[in-house]
Design an enzyme around this catalytic site. Structure first.
Site, PDB file in Angstrom:
ATOM      1  N   GLY A  99      49.881 -10.639  -7.893  1.00  0.00           N
ATOM      2  CA  GLY A  99      50.198 -11.891  -7.216  1.00  0.00           C
ATOM      3  C   GLY A  99      49.007 -12.441  -6.441  1.00  0.00           C
ATOM      4  N   HIS A 230      55.187  -5.928  -9.938  1.00  0.00           N
ATOM      5  CA  HIS A 230      55.730  -4.764  -9.233  1.00  0.00           C
ATOM      6  C   HIS A 230      56.880  -5.113  -8.288  1.00  0.00           C
ATOM      7  CE1 HIS A 230      53.828  -4.951  -5.100  1.00  0.00           C
ATOM      8  NE2 HIS A 230      53.019  -5.803  -5.725  1.00  0.00           N
ATOM      9  N   CYS A 353      50.421  -4.356  10.674  1.00  0.00           N
ATOM     10  CA  CYS A 353      49.765  -3.371  11.514  1.00  0.00           C
ATOM     11  C   CYS A 353      48.379  -3.126  10.948  1.00  0.00           C
ATOM     12  CB  CYS A 353      50.601  -2.092  11.475  1.00  0.00           C
ATOM     13  SG  CYS A 353      50.071  -0.851  12.595  1.00  0.00           S
TER      14      CYS A 353
HETATM   15  C1  LIG Z   1      55.235 -13.408  -0.866  1.00  0.00           C
HETATM   16  C2  LIG Z   1      54.130 -12.577  -1.450  1.00  0.00           C
HETATM   17  N1  LIG Z   1      53.061 -13.182  -1.993  1.00  0.00           N
HETATM   18  C3  LIG Z   1      52.056 -12.502  -2.552  1.00  0.00           C
HETATM   19  C4  LIG Z   1      52.052 -11.125  -2.576  1.00  0.00           C
HETATM   20  C5  LIG Z   1      50.907 -10.391  -3.211  1.00  0.00           C
HETATM   21  O1  LIG Z   1      51.266  -9.842  -4.458  1.00  0.00           O
HETATM   22  P1  LIG Z   1      50.502  -8.581  -5.070  1.00  0.00           P
HETATM   23  O2  LIG Z   1      50.976  -7.384  -4.334  1.00  0.00           O
HETATM   24  O3  LIG Z   1      50.902  -8.517  -6.510  1.00  0.00           O
HETATM   25  O4  LIG Z   1      49.044  -8.833  -4.936  1.00  0.00           O
HETATM   26  C6  LIG Z   1      53.134 -10.441  -2.004  1.00  0.00           C
HETATM   27  C7  LIG Z   1      53.148  -8.968  -1.980  1.00  0.00           C
HETATM   28  O5  LIG Z   1      53.704  -8.356  -1.138  1.00  0.00           O
HETATM   29  C8  LIG Z   1      54.204 -11.186  -1.421  1.00  0.00           C
HETATM   30  O6  LIG Z   1      55.263 -10.580  -0.869  1.00  0.00           O
END
Ligand SMILES: Cc1ncc(COP(=O)(O)O)c(C=O)c1O
Length: 423
Positions: A99, A230, A353
């Site tokens: 993401g 994931h 944190c």
């Molecule tokens: C709302 C949101 N955007 C982006 C991400 C980032 O995704 P990735 O873990 O695949 O890099 C996360 C991951 O926790 C998320 O919760």
């Protein structure tokens, strides 16, 4: 030399190539996992679909021979399968390493491509750091970042989006569902407001929403949309950017001509196949899974909110069905999650944190919570593999631990979990 410790295999896990239980099913000795917003276990069907491309069909999708052709065919199918589930065309999907990369590619790519037209980018004050920090980085290059306020529930007002757009605005980026508080934004309405202004692109971080909400890029009116495997029982380190056909971006990763010249680098064929398989199944099962998780979440919510000094954070109705987030006044979220961990419940805090110092959640502070209250944040997020028995246990344990923390009966010092930023 000390002999190497022999790792005991979980007897419930199959050896490679043998049929067995879903790898997502927890063994009896394991904790109850209520942190699906952080990540989910890889589902059996996704693993099975991936295995050939990690073993005999290991070819490079760019090779002309049979090995390469088989990998290419699987990659093409993964584009097709994922695209079909979000109402897109196969060529509009770019597989990435997750993401965060999808958001970096989409936001930086669109910003640089639009620089000649304008420099203003509108976003919200509750975005994940994958958006927030990416936009802050762009600020150093002369882009103006406008962060819109949210209400007490973490919602953005579509009118505010409309009013923030000027003739210098090139991009609006708003998340579909929040990772800390589960609040769902009125994305389709915001999309309509954005597109009333010609030439402004609309980017949506759908990473947290994808497992639980139906995504249709037309209905949502998005030009760019980020996903991460994931979060819906696909593999880690794989994601995708939906890029509406005709949307121009400046490529962020130079190299080969992979992904239609939009992302250089040998493709992760197994990852793409695992992601497409997991998303396909999550989409098919979504209505039923959603109903079940909402019911379980509501049971847990009722039990937790029965404890004095607790309050639900995020929207009471417009929230992800699997997501429960609360504030327990006069507690520390880190200490709370540590106590829960000792009691066999894996949960997480609502504040990030960082090494040594505890940062208070930017989401809760944007919603108007004072720092002392925001420190008592707790997030419990369910997933497809969460069972009734898990919630039976959590309903007994979580309120007891929260109540004892509030009355100071449990003292946990330090941060043995060494938690990183909230995911
Ligand atoms: C709302 C949101 N955007 C982006 C991400 C980032 O995704 P990735 O873990 O695949 O890099 C996360 C991951 O926790 C998320 O919760």
């Amino acid at each position: 030399m000390r002999p190497r410790a022999v790792r005991k295999l979980d007897p419930r896990m199959p050896r490679s190539g043998q049929p067995g239980p879903d790898p997502g099913v927890q063994s009896a000795a394991m904790a109850i996992y209520l942190d699906h917003a952080a990540t989910t276990p890889l589902r059996r069907e996704a693993l099975d679909a991936m295995l050939p491309f990690l073993t005999e069909d290991f070819g490079n999708a760019s090779s002309a021979h049979g090995f390469g052709r088989r990998a290419r065919a699987a990659l093409d199918d993964a584009h097709q399968q994922l695209a079909a589930r979000i109402g897109a065309e196969a060529r509009e999907v770019v597989f990435t390493s997750g993401g965060t990369e999808a958001l970096n590619l989409g936001l930086k790519g669109a910003a640089w491509a639009g620089k000649a037209r304008g420099h203003r980018i509108v976003t919200s004050s509750v975005e994940h750091h994958a958006v927030g920090h990416t936009l802050r980085y762009l600020e150093k290059f002369g882009f103006e970042i406008v962060e819109l306020p949210v209400d007490r529930y973490g919602r953005v007002d579509p009118d505010h989006v409309d009013k923030a757009i000027t003739d210098k605005t090139i991009l609006v980026s708003i998340m579909l569902a929040n990772n800390e508080i589960g609040t769902i934004q009125p994305i389709a309405e915001i999309g309509r407001r954005v597109h009333a202004h010609r030439g402004v692109l609309f980017a949506v971080d759908a990473v947290q929403a994808a497992a639980h909400l139906e995504l249709d890029v037309e209905a949502l009116g998005v030009d760019l949309l980020a996903l991460s495997a994931h979060k819906f029982e696909g593999p880690k380190g794989v994601g995708a950017l939906y890029l509406r056909h005709g949307t121009h971006i400046v490529v962020q990763q130079q190299g080969g001509s992979q992904e239609r010249h939009r992302r250089g680098g040998t493709e992760n064929v197994a990852g793409a196949v695992g992601m497409a398989t997991a998303y396909d199944l999550a989409s098919a099962e979504r209505p039923e899974t959603g109903r079940r998780l909402r019911r379980l979440r509501e049971r847990l919510q009722k039990a937790v909110l029965a404890v004095d000094g607790t309050e639900l954070t995020g929207h009471p109705k417009e929230r992800l069905p699997n997501h429960l987030s609360v504030i327990a006044r006069d507690t520390d979220g880190n200490a709370l999650t540590m106590s829960l961990d000792l009691e066999g419940i894996a949960a997480s805090v609502g504040s990030a944190c960082t090494t040594g110092s505890t940062e208070v959640s930017h989401v809760l502070t944007a919603m108007g919570y004072p720092e002392e209250e925001a420190r008592g944040a707790l997030r419990l997020s369910l997933g497809r593999t969460t069972t009734d028995a898990d919630i039976d246990e959590a309903v007994l344990t979580v309120p007891r631990v929260v109540a004892s923390m509030r009355t100071g009966q449990v003292a946990v010092a330090g941060d043995p979990l060494g938690q990183g930023a909230l995911v």
